[in-house]
Design a protein around this motif. Structure first.
Motif, PDB file in Angstrom:
ATOM      1  N   ALA A  62      -4.830  -1.317 -19.859  1.00  0.00           N
ATOM      2  CA  ALA A  62      -4.517  -2.686 -19.439  1.00  0.00           C
ATOM      3  C   ALA A  62      -5.523  -3.631 -20.087  1.00  0.00           C
ATOM      4  O   ALA A  62      -6.555  -3.968 -19.507  1.00  0.00           O
ATOM      5  CB  ALA A  62      -4.552  -2.806 -17.923  1.00  0.00           C
ATOM      6  N   THR A  63      -5.236  -4.038 -21.291  1.00  0.00           N
ATOM      7  CA  THR A  63      -6.174  -4.822 -22.083  1.00  0.00           C
ATOM      8  C   THR A  63      -6.683  -6.029 -21.292  1.00  0.00           C
ATOM      9  O   THR A  63      -5.904  -6.815 -20.757  1.00  0.00           O
ATOM     10  CB  THR A  63      -5.502  -5.303 -23.380  1.00  0.00           C
ATOM     11  N   GLY A  64      -8.008  -6.140 -21.219  1.00  0.00           N
ATOM     12  CA  GLY A  64      -8.628  -7.245 -20.508  1.00  0.00           C
ATOM     13  C   GLY A  64      -8.960  -6.953 -19.060  1.00  0.00           C
ATOM     14  O   GLY A  64      -9.687  -7.716 -18.423  1.00  0.00           O
ATOM     15  N   ARG A  65      -8.445  -5.859 -18.508  1.00  0.00           N
ATOM     16  CA  ARG A  65      -8.717  -5.495 -17.118  1.00  0.00           C
ATOM     17  C   ARG A  65      -9.806  -4.428 -17.099  1.00  0.00           C
ATOM     18  O   ARG A  65      -9.624  -3.332 -17.610  1.00  0.00           O
ATOM     19  CB  ARG A  65      -7.448  -4.960 -16.430  1.00  0.00           C
ATOM     20  N   LYS A  66     -10.929  -4.765 -16.488  1.00  0.00           N
ATOM     21  CA  LYS A  66     -12.074  -3.861 -16.509  1.00  0.00           C
ATOM     22  C   LYS A  66     -12.059  -2.862 -15.351  1.00  0.00           C
ATOM     23  O   LYS A  66     -12.354  -1.691 -15.537  1.00  0.00           O
ATOM     24  CB  LYS A  66     -13.379  -4.663 -16.493  1.00  0.00           C
ATOM     25  N   ASN A  67     -11.737  -3.342 -14.166  1.00  0.00           N
ATOM     26  CA  ASN A  67     -11.725  -2.432 -13.009  1.00  0.00           C
ATOM     27  C   ASN A  67     -10.885  -3.055 -11.897  1.00  0.00           C
ATOM     28  O   ASN A  67     -11.364  -3.298 -10.792  1.00  0.00           O
ATOM     29  CB  ASN A  67     -13.147  -2.160 -12.520  1.00  0.00           C
ATOM     30  N   ALA A  68      -9.626  -3.316 -12.204  1.00  0.00           N
ATOM     31  CA  ALA A  68      -8.753  -4.104 -11.330  1.00  0.00           C
ATOM     32  C   ALA A  68      -7.918  -3.197 -10.427  1.00  0.00           C
ATOM     33  O   ALA A  68      -6.815  -2.789 -10.781  1.00  0.00           O
ATOM     34  CB  ALA A  68      -7.836  -5.005 -12.158  1.00  0.00           C
ATOM     35  N   LEU A  69      -8.478  -2.882  -9.265  1.00  0.00           N
ATOM     36  CA  LEU A  69      -7.724  -2.163  -8.237  1.00  0.00           C
ATOM     37  C   LEU A  69      -7.129  -3.210  -7.297  1.00  0.00           C
ATOM     38  O   LEU A  69      -7.851  -4.027  -6.719  1.00  0.00           O
ATOM     39  CB  LEU A  69      -8.640  -1.207  -7.470  1.00  0.00           C
ATOM     40  N   ASP A  70      -5.809  -3.180  -7.133  1.00  0.00           N
ATOM     41  CA  ASP A  70      -5.112  -4.208  -6.378  1.00  0.00           C
ATOM     42  C   ASP A  70      -4.094  -3.551  -5.445  1.00  0.00           C
ATOM     43  O   ASP A  70      -3.348  -2.670  -5.866  1.00  0.00           O
ATOM     44  CB  ASP A  70      -4.386  -5.143  -7.354  1.00  0.00           C
ATOM     45  N   ILE A  71      -4.087  -3.963  -4.168  1.00  0.00           N
ATOM     46  CA  ILE A  71      -3.120  -3.411  -3.219  1.00  0.00           C
ATOM     47  C   ILE A  71      -2.600  -4.525  -2.318  1.00  0.00           C
ATOM     48  O   ILE A  71      -3.362  -5.389  -1.869  1.00  0.00           O
ATOM     49  CB  ILE A  71      -3.733  -2.263  -2.379  1.00  0.00           C
ATOM     50  N   GLU A  72      -1.299  -4.533  -2.091  1.00  0.00           N
ATOM     51  CA  GLU A  72      -0.657  -5.509  -1.214  1.00  0.00           C
ATOM     52  C   GLU A  72       0.339  -4.785  -0.321  1.00  0.00           C
ATOM     53  O   GLU A  72       1.157  -3.996  -0.804  1.00  0.00           O
ATOM     54  CB  GLU A  72       0.053  -6.598  -2.013  1.00  0.00           C
ATOM     55  N   ILE A  73       0.246  -5.058   0.968  1.00  0.00           N
ATOM     56  CA  ILE A  73       1.123  -4.449   1.964  1.00  0.00           C
ATOM     57  C   ILE A  73       1.946  -5.565   2.601  1.00  0.00           C
ATOM     58  O   ILE A  73       1.385  -6.510   3.170  1.00  0.00           O
ATOM     59  CB  ILE A  73       0.319  -3.717   3.060  1.00  0.00           C
ATOM     60  N   SER A  74       3.262  -5.469   2.487  1.00  0.00           N
ATOM     61  CA  SER A  74       4.159  -6.481   3.050  1.00  0.00           C
ATOM     62  C   SER A  74       4.826  -5.932   4.302  1.00  0.00           C
ATOM     63  O   SER A  74       5.391  -4.829   4.283  1.00  0.00           O
ATOM     64  CB  SER A  74       5.233  -6.870   2.030  1.00  0.00           C
ATOM     65  N   GLY A  75       4.763  -6.706   5.387  1.00  0.00           N
ATOM     66  CA  GLY A  75       5.401  -6.324   6.629  1.00  0.00           C
ATOM     67  C   GLY A  75       6.389  -7.372   7.088  1.00  0.00           C
ATOM     68  O   GLY A  75       6.511  -8.443   6.475  1.00  0.00           O
ATOM     69  N   ASP A  76       7.090  -7.116   8.191  1.00  0.00           N
ATOM     70  CA  ASP A  76       8.074  -8.082   8.675  1.00  0.00           C
ATOM     71  C   ASP A  76       7.435  -9.242   9.435  1.00  0.00           C
ATOM     72  O   ASP A  76       8.115 -10.213   9.766  1.00  0.00           O
ATOM     73  CB  ASP A  76       9.142  -7.396   9.528  1.00  0.00           C
ATOM     74  N   ALA A  77       6.120  -9.153   9.688  1.00  0.00           N
ATOM     75  CA  ALA A  77       5.436 -10.240  10.384  1.00  0.00           C
ATOM     76  C   ALA A  77       4.266 -10.799   9.580  1.00  0.00           C
ATOM     77  O   ALA A  77       3.516 -11.637  10.079  1.00  0.00           O
ATOM     78  CB  ALA A  77       4.939  -9.768  11.747  1.00  0.00           C
ATOM     79  N   GLY A  78       4.110 -10.347   8.332  1.00  0.00           N
ATOM     80  CA  GLY A  78       3.009 -10.846   7.526  1.00  0.00           C
ATOM     81  C   GLY A  78       2.698  -9.934   6.364  1.00  0.00           C
ATOM     82  O   GLY A  78       3.464  -9.002   6.060  1.00  0.00           O
ATOM     83  N   ALA A  79       1.567 -10.179   5.702  1.00  0.00           N
ATOM     84  CA  ALA A  79       1.181  -9.381   4.537  1.00  0.00           C
ATOM     85  C   ALA A  79      -0.334  -9.403   4.398  1.00  0.00           C
ATOM     86  O   ALA A  79      -1.020 -10.314   4.883  1.00  0.00           O
ATOM     87  CB  ALA A  79       1.834  -9.928   3.269  1.00  0.00           C
ATOM     88  N   LEU A  80      -0.859  -8.381   3.725  1.00  0.00           N
ATOM     89  CA  LEU A  80      -2.282  -8.282   3.428  1.00  0.00           C
ATOM     90  C   LEU A  80      -2.448  -7.900   1.965  1.00  0.00           C
ATOM     91  O   LEU A  80      -1.689  -7.072   1.433  1.00  0.00           O
ATOM     92  CB  LEU A  80      -2.954  -7.236   4.323  1.00  0.00           C
ATOM     93  N   HIS A  81      -3.456  -8.495   1.319  1.00  0.00           N
ATOM     94  CA  HIS A  81      -3.704  -8.236  -0.094  1.00  0.00           C
ATOM     95  C   HIS A  81      -5.206  -8.139  -0.340  1.00  0.00           C
ATOM     96  O   HIS A  81      -5.989  -8.906   0.229  1.00  0.00           O
ATOM     97  CB  HIS A  81      -3.120  -9.363  -0.964  1.00  0.00           C
TER      98      HIS A  81
END
Length: 387
Positions: free
Chosen positions: A269-288
């Motif tokens: 992933a050119t330009g990404r050094k250590n990009a760990l990303d997680i997103e959880i979508s629920g029916d009442a909200g989301a967390l990222h």
């Protein structure tokens, strides 16, 4: 802290440095029931091992891990070697009555991981503890994400998106390392960084993956053999060595509830050094959460009035947040290395209080089964494959 817990660490590279910081910092920050002592550092090269020991504060060194784990004055064996030696060292250490911390992924194969899980179960009957080092679980914002999902703050989980992107192999002239040799590493981006997002997705949702559909790609198939890389997938004198692992892993999976999750692990992933990303979508909200902004957690509350909706940035530095009671005043940021102090803290407390630390070797085995299912699916035209 009146009782010492004497630690021997096998290996002393990048992860050895991180673990050393963890063992050294934990007793200074937290009120621990046992005092870890950095007793012995083990490596193959006596001079390099001695230099690492001086740098990081280990009492003594050895080049023979077998003799070290048999010593009566060693309580914990910390394994930070390449994956091809995890099973042999961990099983021998557990049989010798030593508590074990083993870096991820647990092993290079499901069979090895099964044997390690069995050894850990046998040792647990005698009060011996074993833990696998999925350290990102112990970033305070990630633990808070887990807690908020468990508390129902985003409702029913509907979708999971996780990626871990790096670019350190984007240059085809980068030389061979042990991480590019399947015999040593087990797999490439899949096991090295994909294991982290598999574990994290399962940790924060509280659900295991049951099926996967996957594709793997080796983008650069040969690399220069330089220095210590001579002999990896080639012989001394060869100009180039063959890369025998994946550079890129893309897969989708289903959690126990049937929820779909998507995963990307790449070292291109050119330009990404250590990009760990997680997103959880629920029916009442989301967390990222993103590792490159590791002190912040983004929270979307879908139950708020429409005029007030939008992601809220939670700065996870309050003393009431997970692990923060021993660190700095609110707003004073933590970094990558602090997770290793939290890892040492959790293992020490589990040993002192006679409980199994998490993640267990059984947890590590399940991640290994997921990685194996990904490889099997990728070799069979991405067909859905049971974990």
């Amino acid at each position: 802290m009146s009782t010492e817990l004497r630690v021997a660490m096998i290996g002393h590279g990048f992860m050895g440095a991180a673990h050393s910081v963890g063992w050294r910092q934990a007793p200074a920050v937290f009120d621990l029931p046992l005092a870890p002592r950095m007793a012995v550092l083990v490596g193959r090269d006596a001079d390099k091992t001695a230099a690492s020991a001086r740098k990081w504060g280990w009492d003594e060194t050895s080049t023979d891990w077998r003799s070290v784990i048999e010593r009566s004055d060693i309580d914990v064996v910390d394994i930070v070697t390449p994956g091809d030696s995890h099973a042999e060292i961990a099983i021998a250490a557990l049989a010798a009555g030593k508590h074990v911390l083993c870096e991820k992924p647990l092993a290079n194969s499901v069979d090895e991981a099964v044997a390690m899980r069995q050894a850990a179960q046998d040792a647990a009957a005698h009060g011996i503890r074993a833990m696998v080092g999925f350290t990102y679980r112990r970033v305070p914002a990630v633990t808070l994400m887990r807690d908020m999902i468990a508390d129902g703050r985003i409702g029913t989980v509907r979708q999971v998106r996780a990626s871990y992107r790096q670019d350190w192999l984007a240059d085809p002239g980068s030389p061979m390392t042990w991480r590019l040799d399947k015999e040593r590493a087990g797999s490439g981006a899949l096991g090295d960084i994909g294991a982290h997002i598999v574990d994290m997705a399962q940790f924060v949702t509280g659900q295991s993956l049951t099926q996967v559909s996957a594709a793997l790609e080796t983008i650069v198939e040969e690399r220069p053999l330089l220095g210590e890389s001579v002999g990896l997938s080639g012989t001394a004198g060869d100009e180039r060595g063959r890369v025998t692992v994946d550079d890129l892993a893309l897969f989708i999976g289903r959690l126990e509830s049937g929820t779909l999750a998507s995963f990307e692990a790449t070292r291109f992933a050119t330009g990404r050094k250590n990009a760990l990303d997680i997103e959880i979508s629920g029916d009442a909200g989301a967390l990222h959460w993103n590792l490159e902004d590791l002190n912040a957690l983004d929270f979307y509350d879908a139950t708020r009035p429409p005029l007030e909706q939008g992601f809220t940035r939670i700065l996870v530095t309050e003393p009431e947040h997970p692990y923060l009671e021993g660190w700095w005043p609110a707003g004073h940021m933590l970094g990558y290395e602090h997770g290793f102090s939290h890892q040492a803290k959790d293992l020490i407390e589990a040993i002192a209080h006679a409980r199994d630390p998490r993640p267990t070797f059984a947890d590590g085995l399940h991640v290994q089964r997921v990685l194996d299912a990904v490889e099997r699916s990728a070799s069979n035209s991405a067909v859905w494959t049971e974990v």
